[in-house]
Write a protein that holds these residues in place. Structure first.
Motif, mmCIF file in Angstrom:
data_model
loop_
_atom_site.group_PDB
_atom_site.id
_atom_site.type_symbol
_atom_site.label_atom_id
_atom_site.label_comp_id
_atom_site.label_asym_id
_atom_site.label_seq_id
_atom_site.Cartn_x
_atom_site.Cartn_y
_atom_site.Cartn_z
ATOM 1 N N SER A 1 0.851 -1.194 0.000
ATOM 2 C CA SER A 1 0.000 0.000 0.000
ATOM 3 C C SER A 1 0.886 1.242 0.000
ATOM 4 O O SER A 1 2.092 1.162 0.207
ATOM 5 N N GLN B 1 2.991 1.737 3.154
ATOM 6 C CA GLN B 1 4.114 0.803 3.265
ATOM 7 C C GLN B 1 5.215 1.156 2.271
ATOM 8 O O GLN B 1 6.391 1.057 2.570
ATOM 9 N N ASP C 1 -3.341 8.447 2.768
ATOM 10 C CA ASP C 1 -4.605 8.652 3.458
ATOM 11 C C ASP C 1 -4.369 9.202 4.858
ATOM 12 O O ASP C 1 -3.324 8.953 5.461
ATOM 13 N N VAL C 2 -5.393 9.884 5.371
ATOM 14 C CA VAL C 2 -5.278 10.529 6.682
ATOM 15 C C VAL C 2 -4.796 9.560 7.767
ATOM 16 O O VAL C 2 -3.896 9.871 8.535
ATOM 17 N N SER C 3 -5.394 8.358 7.810
ATOM 18 C CA SER C 3 -5.063 7.450 8.906
ATOM 19 C C SER C 3 -3.632 6.918 8.760
ATOM 20 O O SER C 3 -3.024 6.473 9.721
ATOM 21 N N ILE C 4 -3.092 6.962 7.542
ATOM 22 C CA ILE C 4 -1.744 6.462 7.291
ATOM 23 C C ILE C 4 -0.714 7.580 7.492
ATOM 24 O O ILE C 4 0.409 7.342 7.927
ATOM 25 N N ALA D 1 -0.551 9.772 9.776
ATOM 26 C CA ALA D 1 -0.120 9.831 11.168
ATOM 27 C C ALA D 1 0.947 8.775 11.444
ATOM 28 O O ALA D 1 1.924 9.044 12.148
ATOM 29 N N GLN D 2 0.768 7.574 10.880
ATOM 30 C CA GLN D 2 1.773 6.516 11.076
ATOM 31 C C GLN D 2 3.140 6.955 10.563
ATOM 32 O O GLN D 2 4.156 6.778 11.225
ATOM 33 N N ASN E 1 4.711 9.746 12.621
ATOM 34 C CA ASN E 1 5.271 9.201 13.865
ATOM 35 C C ASN E 1 6.609 8.513 13.606
ATOM 36 O O ASN E 1 7.550 8.669 14.374
ATOM 37 N N GLN F 1 9.340 11.006 13.176
ATOM 38 C CA GLN F 1 9.768 11.582 14.460
ATOM 39 C C GLN F 1 10.608 10.608 15.286
ATOM 40 O O GLN F 1 11.582 11.010 15.906
ATOM 41 N N ASN G 1 -1.203 22.182 9.254
ATOM 42 C CA ASN G 1 -1.420 21.575 10.571
ATOM 43 C C ASN G 1 -0.305 20.587 10.887
ATOM 44 O O ASN G 1 0.197 20.530 12.006
ATOM 45 N N MET G 2 0.057 19.791 9.875
ATOM 46 C CA MET G 2 1.103 18.800 10.071
ATOM 47 C C MET G 2 2.443 19.500 10.361
ATOM 48 O O MET G 2 3.202 19.077 11.224
ATOM 49 N N HIS H 1 2.773 20.618 13.785
ATOM 50 C CA HIS H 1 2.981 19.489 14.692
ATOM 51 C C HIS H 1 4.441 19.035 14.703
ATOM 52 O O HIS H 1 4.994 18.711 15.737
ATOM 53 N N ILE H 2 5.051 19.017 13.533
ATOM 54 C CA ILE H 2 6.333 18.302 13.433
ATOM 55 C C ILE H 2 7.574 19.193 13.437
ATOM 56 O O ILE H 2 8.658 18.750 13.796
ATOM 57 N N ALA I 1 -10.867 21.429 11.971
ATOM 58 C CA ALA I 1 -11.708 20.250 12.179
ATOM 59 C C ALA I 1 -12.453 20.362 13.506
ATOM 60 O O ALA I 1 -12.321 19.530 14.384
#
Lengths: 327, 323
Positions: free
Chosen positions: B158, B161, B188-191, B193-194, B197, B200, B218-219, B222-223, B263
């Motif tokens: 994916s 990955q 994708d949004v949920s990926i 974040a992975q 992380n 970091q 926003n990202m 954060h980072i 959001a």
């Protein structure tokens, strides 16, 4: 009676690995003047849902295999194609994500905006052109008299998206599907387009289905939200309620994975483990269970139905089915 | 910032010639990057943000010498990268690596993951087959992939990955500087974040210095430790991330931050929308580049080209409103 009522909508695609339901028993409704947000990640079926409602799914490989779509009391799925053409672009319109591929490069923008007006409203070539100029002006394009004779490649991305909106609303539809209308645009242009859509909505009272993966865009535009995962609606409620008290572990995960201000900066984001599954690899049972942090015994059983778990808040998750059974 | 910076960019510019100019006619120039200066201290994560066409990716490519700059200098540990010959540059590349935006386009579809990861070691003649294999295994674990990945091809993975594979490849040679060009925007949004992380974690474990090119504000908040905002080939504001986000000084930065959707449906705000689109970076008018869209434009802005000036120890801005 809602303006649009979709029930059990199922759209199947033939793939080398056999038929796959990209949209699998989707239910939702849209009231007059309402904004429904549909949220999900790539492959969740949000775009196929809107294409199915408009019966624009390319066949083959796709086919609507079940369900019903009632628009203003009329069943669209059984409508003869000729009748359907009178609905499309007239009473229900759509704007797409990528304006460069959705506009025809060999016709002027005036020609493309006017096409629907001539077809549905029987306007003459001249009247349609005049009306196109008006529409361009309404969507905020400077020098509309000049722009009306230009071709899509002469316009910037933001202007193309405005042209597409002008095309979609020329016949004053009752319902507009906007499929990721700002995803290809920069944020300052996105803000302009969202402001334009909400202004048009206020003025014409049309209902809007806003399809997006961006929870920020949804929070700012939608009245109600449906969250989709792997071809299913997994949660549906008002926007305020969804952001205040998300129920489905997937929705909770999505919201938690967003970087937030003041979240003890440089901390870790709460990522959802795993990846979105391929639709061909899904077995029976809850489609989210392999990534779910709340998984328990029932999740390996049959897939939970979309049930009303609180007032105006439905969710497709065993956690709440269990609560209901206990109550 | 203490000591000499790891990377120092000064007056960097890239002008692309556009047609014309052969028989008579004046040659037009597209000034993609037009005088950019900044520095990265060792261990820092600096974000370069801006809208499409602002020159942020071109800046990244110039630093990597994937493009030859028109003028300017890039110093890495004090050494002028642009003066390095091909041999020296190859040595330096061990220390400077890149992660691209599109993990679908940046992995060779005909190579197995194991070969892709081993390739940098082979190219640089590091270790024997056994040592290389060991190193591949080690890095694979660090990016959260299992050994079963090694014999597979990119299409079997994916997007998230694949991006892990790209990150692993960038880490194979143990670089100290990584240029990450929109590493999560195609995910994708949920990926996302992975992967963020992971970046970091690796940053801490390996004391990486990262130039993070992105448009997701926003990202970036954060980072990043510091952020530089670009507009039409120039840095218009630069500073400590929180200083810039809490007190944006340039009208463009303000508009950019203001345009980001929140959001949270309980927040309703009145936006000051920017009018118009990004002007073409060809034939820019004299004066400030932002004048055509600036809500606070003054007469002076049409004549004077504002330079980046230091407002306080952590914040620089190029705007005539500020001096």
């Amino acid at each position: 009676m809602p303006l649009l009522e979709v029930q059990g909508l199922t759209t199947t695609f033939n793939t080398p690995k056999g038929p796959v339901a990209a949209v699998d028993g989707v239910d939702f409704c849209v009231d007059r003047g309402e904004v429904l947000g549909i949220v999900g990640e790539s492959g969740c079926g949000k775009s196929v849902t809107s294409l199915s409602v408009l019966r624009l799914v390319p066949n083959p490989p796709g086919r609507i295999t079940g369900g019903s779509v009632r628009f203003d009391g009329q069943e669209l799925l059984s409508l003869p194609e000729e009748q359907m053409r009178k609905v499309r672009g007239n009473r229900i319109s759509m704007i797409f994500q990528e304006p460069m591929t959705a506009l025809n490069p060999v016709f002027t923008v005036g020609n493309q905006i006017g096409e629907g007006l001539r077809l549905h409203r029987g306007l003459s070539r001249h009247e349609a052109r005049e009306r196109s100029v008006e529409m361009l002006e309404r969507v905020g394009i400077p020098a509309p008299r000049m722009r009306v004779d230009e071709y899509p490649h002469q316009l910037s991305g933001g202007m193309r998206q405005r042209v597409m909106i002008a095309m979609a609303i020329a016949c004053e539809p009752d319902l507009l599907f906007a499929d990721e209308p700002t995803t290809a645009l920069d944020v300052t242009i996105q803000a302009q387009i969202l402001a334009l859509l909400s202004e048009l909505r206020e003025r014409t009272g049309m209902a809007l289905v806003m399809i997006s993966h961006d929870l920020g865009v949804i929070a700012e535009t939608a009245d109600r939200v449906a969250i989709m995962y792997a071809g299913r609606v997994v949660e549906e409620t008002t926007t305020t309620e969804l952001f205040r008290a998300p129920m489905h572990p997937y929705t909770q995960g999505l919201l938690a994975s967003l970087p937030r201000v003041g979240q003890g900066s440089k901390g870790r984001l709460a990522a959802i483990p795993g990846t979105v599954p391929a639709l061909t690899e899904l077995g029976p049972g809850c489609k989210f269970r392999d990534r779910c942090t709340e998984r328990f015994a029932a999740c390996d059983g049959p897939e939970p139905p979309l049930t009303l778990a609180a007032e105006g808040h439905s969710v497709r998750c065993h956690l709440y089915a269990r609560a209901e059974a206990r109550a | 910032m203490s000591g000499a910076p790891l990377l120092e960019v000064e007056g960097l510019a890239k002008h692309f010639p556009l047609g014309g100019g052969w028989l008579g006619g004046e040659r037009k120039l597209l000034k993609a990057v037009d005088g950019v200066s900044f520095a990265l201290a060792a261990g820092e994560l600096v974000a370069l943000v801006g809208e499409s066409g602002c020159g942020k990716s071109t800046t990244g490519r110039l630093i990597l010498r994937l493009l030859a700059p028109t003028t300017g200098s890039v110093r890495f540990r004090g050494e002028d990268l642009l003066a390095a010959d091909a041999r020296r540059m190859k040595e330096l590349r061990r220390d400077i690596q890149v992660i691209f935006q599109d993990p679908y386009a940046s992995l060779n579809p005909r190579m197995r993951i194991g070969t892709i990861l081993e390739e940098p070691l082979v190219v640089h003649g590091i270790g024997n087959a056994g040592e290389r294999r060991e190193r591949v295994h080690e890095v694979l674990g660090q990016v959260g992939l299992t050994e079963s990945a090694l014999g597979r091809y990119p299409h079997e993975f994916s997007g998230g990955q694949r991006q892990r594979v790209c990150i692993a490849r960038a880490l194979m040679l143990g670089p100290s500087l990584v240029v990450a060009d929109e590493p999560v925007s195609s995910l994708d949004v949920s990926i996302q974040a992975q992967v963020i992380n992971l970046v970091q974690d690796l940053r801490q474990a390996r004391e990486l210095t990262i130039l993070f090119i992105a448009h997701d504000l926003n990202m970036v908040r954060h980072i990043s430790d510091r952020v530089a905002v670009m507009y039409l080939g120039r840095i218009v504001e630069e500073g400590r991330t929180e200083a810039v986000y809490q007190n944006p000084l340039h009208p463009y930065t303000r508009a950019l931050l203001d345009a980001v959707p929140i959001a949270d449906p309980t927040v309703r705000r009145q936006r000051q929308l920017l009018s118009g689109d990004l002007p073409s970076p060809v034939d820019l008018p004299p004066g400030c580049r932002f004048q055509s869209r600036c809500p606070e434009v003054m007469d002076r802005c049409r004549k004077e080209d504002p330079q980046l000036i230091q407002m306080d120890s952590v914040h620089r801005v190029a705007c005539l409103l500020h001096g």
